[in-house]
Design an enzyme around this catalytic site. Sequence first.
Site, short mmCIF file in Angstrom:
data_model
loop_
_atom_site.label_atom_id
_atom_site.label_comp_id
_atom_site.label_asym_id
_atom_site.label_seq_id
_atom_site.Cartn_x
_atom_site.Cartn_y
_atom_site.Cartn_z
N SER A 146 -2.20 10.25 1.22
CA SER A 146 -2.56 9.40 2.34
C SER A 146 -2.88 10.31 3.52
O SER A 146 -2.06 11.15 3.91
CB SER A 146 -1.36 8.50 2.66
OG SER A 146 -1.61 7.75 3.82
N LYS A 172 -6.56 8.47 0.21
CA LYS A 172 -6.48 7.24 1.03
C LYS A 172 -6.64 7.64 2.48
O LYS A 172 -5.95 8.54 2.96
CB LYS A 172 -5.13 6.56 0.77
CG LYS A 172 -4.66 5.59 1.85
CD LYS A 172 -3.50 4.75 1.32
CE LYS A 172 -2.38 4.62 2.32
NZ LYS A 172 -1.28 3.77 1.84
N LYS A 174 -6.39 6.54 6.42
CA LYS A 174 -5.87 5.56 7.36
C LYS A 174 -7.01 5.16 8.29
O LYS A 174 -7.78 6.02 8.75
CB LYS A 174 -4.73 6.18 8.18
CG LYS A 174 -3.47 6.42 7.36
CD LYS A 174 -2.81 5.10 7.00
CE LYS A 174 -1.44 5.32 6.38
NZ LYS A 174 -0.79 4.05 6.03
N ASP A 200 -6.49 2.24 4.42
CA ASP A 200 -5.29 1.48 4.79
C ASP A 200 -5.29 1.26 6.30
O ASP A 200 -5.28 2.21 7.08
CB ASP A 200 -4.03 2.26 4.38
CG ASP A 200 -2.74 1.49 4.64
OD1 ASP A 200 -2.81 0.33 5.09
OD2 ASP A 200 -1.66 2.06 4.39
N GLU A 225 -6.49 -1.79 2.17
CA GLU A 225 -5.07 -2.13 2.22
C GLU A 225 -4.69 -2.74 3.56
O GLU A 225 -5.01 -2.19 4.61
CB GLU A 225 -4.27 -0.83 1.96
CG GLU A 225 -2.77 -0.99 1.90
CD GLU A 225 -2.08 0.35 1.61
OE1 GLU A 225 -2.76 1.32 1.19
OE2 GLU A 225 -0.85 0.44 1.81
N ASP A 250 0.26 -4.57 1.37
CA ASP A 250 1.42 -3.68 1.45
C ASP A 250 2.51 -4.42 2.26
O ASP A 250 3.37 -5.09 1.70
CB ASP A 250 0.98 -2.35 2.09
CG ASP A 250 2.11 -1.40 2.43
OD1 ASP A 250 3.27 -1.74 2.19
OD2 ASP A 250 1.85 -0.30 2.97
N LYS A 274 6.26 -0.88 -2.92
CA LYS A 274 7.18 0.11 -2.36
C LYS A 274 8.58 -0.44 -2.58
O LYS A 274 8.90 -1.53 -2.06
CB LYS A 274 6.96 0.28 -0.85
CG LYS A 274 5.69 1.00 -0.48
CD LYS A 274 5.52 1.04 1.03
CE LYS A 274 4.23 1.75 1.41
NZ LYS A 274 3.84 1.49 2.82
N GLY A 302 4.08 4.97 -0.71
CA GLY A 302 4.99 6.02 -0.27
C GLY A 302 5.42 5.78 1.16
O GLY A 302 4.73 5.08 1.92
O1 SMG Z 1 4.57 8.89 1.59
O2 SMG Z 1 2.55 9.44 1.13
C1 SMG Z 1 3.35 8.85 1.81
C2 SMG Z 1 2.87 8.00 2.95
C3 SMG Z 1 1.90 6.99 2.49
O3 SMG Z 1 0.45 6.06 4.08
C4 SMG Z 1 1.51 6.00 3.57
N1 SMG Z 1 2.42 5.08 3.90
O4 SMG Z 1 1.29 1.91 5.02
O5 SMG Z 1 1.16 2.81 3.13
C5 SMG Z 1 1.50 2.86 4.30
C6 SMG Z 1 2.16 4.08 4.90
C7 SMG Z 1 3.42 3.72 5.55
C8 SMG Z 1 4.17 4.84 6.11
S1 SMG Z 1 3.83 5.08 7.73
C9 SMG Z 1 5.17 5.81 8.39
MG MG Z 2 0.09 0.82 3.60
#
Ligand code: SMG
Ligand code: MG
Length: 380
Positions: A146, A172, A174, A200, A225, A250, A274, A302
């Site tokens: 991510s 991925k 953001k 995402d 996402e 999510d 998750k 994650g």
């Molecule tokens: O652990 O690789 C990881 C992070 C993956 O982007 C990630 N998580 O919305 O999916 C999501 C975000 C939430 C964590 S933000 C602190």
């Molecule tokens: Mg997410």
Amino acid sequence: MKLEGFPDLAPVNVRSIELRRIALGLVSPFRTSFGTETARDILLVRVLTDSSEGWGECVAGNEPLYSSEYVEGAHHVLRHHLVPRLWSKPSIAALDVADLLEPVRDHRMAKGALEAAVLDAQLRANDMSVASFLGSTRPSVPSGVSVGIAESIDALVATVGGYLEAGYVRIKLKIEPGWDIEPVRVIRSTFGDDIPLQVDANAAFTRDDGPLLARLDDFGLLLIEQPLPEDDVTGHALIASQVETPICLDESIVSSRAAIDAIERRACSIINIKAGRVGGYIEARRIHDLCAERDVPVWCGGMLETGIGRAMNVALASLPNFTLPGDVSASDRFWSRDIVTDPIRLADGWVSIPAGPGCGVEVDIAFLDSVTTSRFELRP
Ligand code: SMG
Ligand code: MG
């Protein structure tokens, strides 16, 4: 409630439960639509039984920005409301934990951490891995990373290039309003159409953004996402009817009930699972199963975990309906040094399930002690 398809294992006598907080700095800042993280205050739950020790990691953030849970609140609810409920039974199995905690509303990340610690301890006492317990069907899973919102498009290209060089299978990005079409366009034109790519939004868009998000259809993304807020399931169904790219949820999927509701309302065609967000690995498996029955693919999300949560996530991601690569990255994606002796690594872009009982990794106690900021012990 008797769950189907889980091995029947001997319960454990829990002697004490430790709530431990650690401070770890990230290797680089991680920016999402809701904020920038540079360090994590991580709550770990350690369960000591007559014959074993188990660890669970709480994924709640420092602040209530991803969801309403946050680490100080999780610590409080564990200490005053969740852990005391476990003392009502002299011996306990991980499959009992959710029922014992059920009267407490929500607080799923806190519940999930406690259940994970009991599960790890119980599985170690029974010499079984989390992967076997959950029903894993393969020894390794493809990696995914991510990538946060960057300072500039050039910086994003450099970061993505580095991850591709490291072997990451899926990227991925953001996104947020204003950082949406252009980063995707540039990553596609720089690295080609073959890279599995997805975005995402962490709930940053509105119901009016369907036409904007439909412009992402040109880029062959695996999915979009969580474009809208957590409680707007109908809004997601509206967006899903306006874009061709599959919508994945999510934040909205907090339980198996929420998953069924979102699928039936056609708010998503893919689900990010998750364990922490849904209250534990057992509920995560339940969502995996109900999605499989409805032909809805899932992938493993994650939450910037250390090796403890990361190892359990790899095990979860190896279940058969995890047909899309997850946010399953190596420990060094976030941490210069992990708190486990054998950190999670990539091998040709894949991640192996750690062998051994429980979550399969061992805590590096000396290093853990050096990053510990508080410890609190509870007994029956
Ligand atoms: O652990 O690789 C990881 C992070 C993956 O982007 C990630 N998580 O919305 O999916 C999501 C975000 C939430 C964590 S933000 C602190
Ligand atoms: Mg997410």
